[in-house]
Design a protein around this motif. Sequence first.
Motif, PDB file in Angstrom:
ATOM      1  N   GLY A  57       0.539  -1.310   0.049  1.00  0.00           N
ATOM      2  CA  GLY A  57      -0.024  -0.093  -0.051  1.00  0.00           C
ATOM      3  C   GLY A  57       0.808   1.209   0.096  1.00  0.00           C
ATOM      4  N   ARG A  58       2.047   1.200  -0.108  1.00  0.00           N
ATOM      5  CA  ARG A  58       3.095   2.522  -0.040  1.00  0.00           C
ATOM      6  C   ARG A  58       3.788   2.737  -1.165  1.00  0.00           C
ATOM      7  NH1 ARG A  58       2.018   0.690   4.938  1.00  0.00           N
ATOM      8  NH2 ARG A  58       2.026   2.258   6.486  1.00  0.00           N
ATOM      9  N   ARG A  59       3.494   1.765  -2.347  1.00  0.00           N
ATOM     10  CA  ARG A  59       4.250   2.103  -3.562  1.00  0.00           C
ATOM     11  C   ARG A  59       4.038   3.366  -4.161  1.00  0.00           C
ATOM     12  NH1 ARG A  59       4.628   1.657  -8.882  1.00  0.00           N
ATOM     13  NH2 ARG A  59       6.446   0.606  -9.674  1.00  0.00           N
ATOM     14  N   TRP A  60       2.773   3.806  -4.213  1.00  0.00           N
ATOM     15  CA  TRP A  60       2.300   5.142  -4.784  1.00  0.00           C
ATOM     16  C   TRP A  60       3.151   6.281  -4.079  1.00  0.00           C
ATOM     17  CZ3 TRP A  60       0.140   9.155  -1.926  1.00  0.00           C
ATOM     18  CH2 TRP A  60      -0.145   8.966  -0.785  1.00  0.00           C
ATOM     19  N   LEU A  61       3.369   6.250  -2.715  1.00  0.00           N
ATOM     20  CA  LEU A  61       4.038   7.225  -2.057  1.00  0.00           C
ATOM     21  C   LEU A  61       5.326   7.087  -2.260  1.00  0.00           C
ATOM     22  CD1 LEU A  61       3.567   9.344   0.015  1.00  0.00           C
ATOM     23  CD2 LEU A  61       3.926   7.729   1.858  1.00  0.00           C
ATOM     24  N   VAL A  62       6.211   5.792  -2.417  1.00  0.00           N
ATOM     25  CA  VAL A  62       7.446   5.965  -2.663  1.00  0.00           C
ATOM     26  C   VAL A  62       7.651   6.437  -4.289  1.00  0.00           C
ATOM     27  CG1 VAL A  62       9.615   4.520  -2.857  1.00  0.00           C
ATOM     28  CG2 VAL A  62       8.068   4.169  -1.024  1.00  0.00           C
ATOM     29  N   ALA A  63       6.947   6.045  -5.269  1.00  0.00           N
ATOM     30  CA  ALA A  63       7.203   6.204  -6.568  1.00  0.00           C
ATOM     31  C   ALA A  63       6.637   7.718  -6.783  1.00  0.00           C
ATOM     32  CB  ALA A  63       6.336   5.322  -7.424  1.00  0.00           C
ATOM     33  N   GLY A  64       5.720   8.282  -6.000  1.00  0.00           N
ATOM     34  CA  GLY A  64       5.361   9.505  -6.348  1.00  0.00           C
ATOM     35  C   GLY A  64       5.962  10.698  -5.792  1.00  0.00           C
ATOM     36  N   PRO A  65       5.558  11.233  -4.628  1.00  0.00           N
ATOM     37  CA  PRO A  65       6.062  12.296  -4.060  1.00  0.00           C
ATOM     38  C   PRO A  65       7.468  12.209  -3.313  1.00  0.00           C
ATOM     39  CG  PRO A  65       4.177  11.703  -2.836  1.00  0.00           C
ATOM     40  CD  PRO A  65       4.310  10.928  -4.046  1.00  0.00           C
ATOM     41  N   PHE A  66       7.955  10.808  -3.003  1.00  0.00           N
ATOM     42  CA  PHE A  66       9.194  10.678  -2.275  1.00  0.00           C
ATOM     43  C   PHE A  66      10.221  10.557  -3.384  1.00  0.00           C
ATOM     44  CE2 PHE A  66      12.196   7.641  -1.018  1.00  0.00           C
ATOM     45  CZ  PHE A  66      12.566   8.057   0.291  1.00  0.00           C
ATOM     46  N   ALA A  67      10.072   9.853  -4.533  1.00  0.00           N
ATOM     47  CA  ALA A  67      11.040   9.731  -5.442  1.00  0.00           C
ATOM     48  C   ALA A  67      11.862  11.076  -6.154  1.00  0.00           C
ATOM     49  CB  ALA A  67      10.478   8.850  -6.845  1.00  0.00           C
ATOM     50  N   PRO A  68      11.140  11.910  -6.500  1.00  0.00           N
ATOM     51  CA  PRO A  68      11.853  13.124  -6.927  1.00  0.00           C
ATOM     52  C   PRO A  68      12.860  13.706  -5.666  1.00  0.00           C
ATOM     53  CG  PRO A  68       9.575  13.635  -7.108  1.00  0.00           C
ATOM     54  CD  PRO A  68       9.861  12.273  -6.425  1.00  0.00           C
ATOM     55  N   LEU A  69      12.375  13.785  -4.602  1.00  0.00           N
ATOM     56  CA  LEU A  69      13.168  14.200  -3.464  1.00  0.00           C
ATOM     57  C   LEU A  69      14.355  13.355  -3.128  1.00  0.00           C
ATOM     58  CD1 LEU A  69      10.129  15.058  -0.962  1.00  0.00           C
ATOM     59  CD2 LEU A  69      11.709  16.693  -2.485  1.00  0.00           C
ATOM     60  N   TRP A  70      14.359  11.970  -2.999  1.00  0.00           N
ATOM     61  CA  TRP A  70      15.355  11.072  -3.112  1.00  0.00           C
ATOM     62  C   TRP A  70      16.527  11.253  -4.208  1.00  0.00           C
ATOM     63  CZ3 TRP A  70      16.639   8.891   1.118  1.00  0.00           C
ATOM     64  CH2 TRP A  70      17.724   7.985   1.127  1.00  0.00           C
ATOM     65  N   THR A  71      15.795  11.250  -5.492  1.00  0.00           N
ATOM     66  CA  THR A  71      16.635  11.513  -6.568  1.00  0.00           C
ATOM     67  C   THR A  71      17.796  12.772  -6.322  1.00  0.00           C
ATOM     68  OG1 THR A  71      15.027  10.528  -8.150  1.00  0.00           O
ATOM     69  CG2 THR A  71      16.804  11.940  -8.830  1.00  0.00           C
ATOM     70  N   ARG A  72      17.486  13.826  -5.760  1.00  0.00           N
ATOM     71  CA  ARG A  72      17.869  15.007  -5.458  1.00  0.00           C
ATOM     72  C   ARG A  72      18.901  14.728  -4.396  1.00  0.00           C
ATOM     73  NH1 ARG A  72      14.936  20.414  -4.994  1.00  0.00           N
ATOM     74  NH2 ARG A  72      17.110  21.216  -4.896  1.00  0.00           N
ATOM     75  N   TYR A  73      18.713  14.079  -3.537  1.00  0.00           N
ATOM     76  CA  TYR A  73      19.468  13.632  -2.408  1.00  0.00           C
ATOM     77  C   TYR A  73      20.340  12.727  -2.962  1.00  0.00           C
ATOM     78  CZ  TYR A  73      20.871  11.458   2.312  1.00  0.00           C
ATOM     79  OH  TYR A  73      21.380  11.268   3.500  1.00  0.00           O
ATOM     80  N   MET A  74      20.246  11.777  -3.667  1.00  0.00           N
ATOM     81  CA  MET A  74      21.374  10.952  -4.330  1.00  0.00           C
ATOM     82  C   MET A  74      22.177  11.556  -5.203  1.00  0.00           C
ATOM     83  SD  MET A  74      19.189   7.440  -5.420  1.00  0.00           S
ATOM     84  CE  MET A  74      20.391   6.990  -6.314  1.00  0.00           C
TER      85      MET A  74
END
Length: 169
Positions: free
Chosen positions: A135-152
Amino acid sequence: MNDQLLIRRGDRTVPITVFARTSATPEVAFAVIVPIDLSAVFRPWGPFPGIAGVEGQTAAWDRAGVSRRPRFTDGSQAVEALTEYTEGHGFAYQLTDFTNVLARLASGVRGEWSFLPDGPGTMIRWTYEFKPLPGRRWLVAGPFAPLWTRYMRAALDRMVAAIEEVPAR
């Protein structure tokens, strides 16, 4: 270690990949990144903590099966285990047992580094593959992913700067 792998065929994961070029050879880039001081390159950014240090490393970070506990600047930690290691070419690891907000988003992460020849230099490919909780894939793939990309990207930029400081051999 295949029986202990976090991610298996058929899992619905969220991979995030960043790339960078360096003028160093793959062997030099690999030799700098593998033992790099994680606290020097993983700094707090946005909602994410940095790495304050590493504890409990069981041996040199140079073969599958070695593990350690990264400690984050917010007081949390995770368990990191090296799952693959090919000298001069790449390595992979798993992060599990998060004690921060990632524990509510993913059961773990598979990280993978590749050092690919690029003319006289190297193309570095770094992937974080999240295994979201149900039930959390949408959150990781959605709002979380672009933020994590910048961190990486910020961490990878600091690593490439460290590689470029190595005198030419």
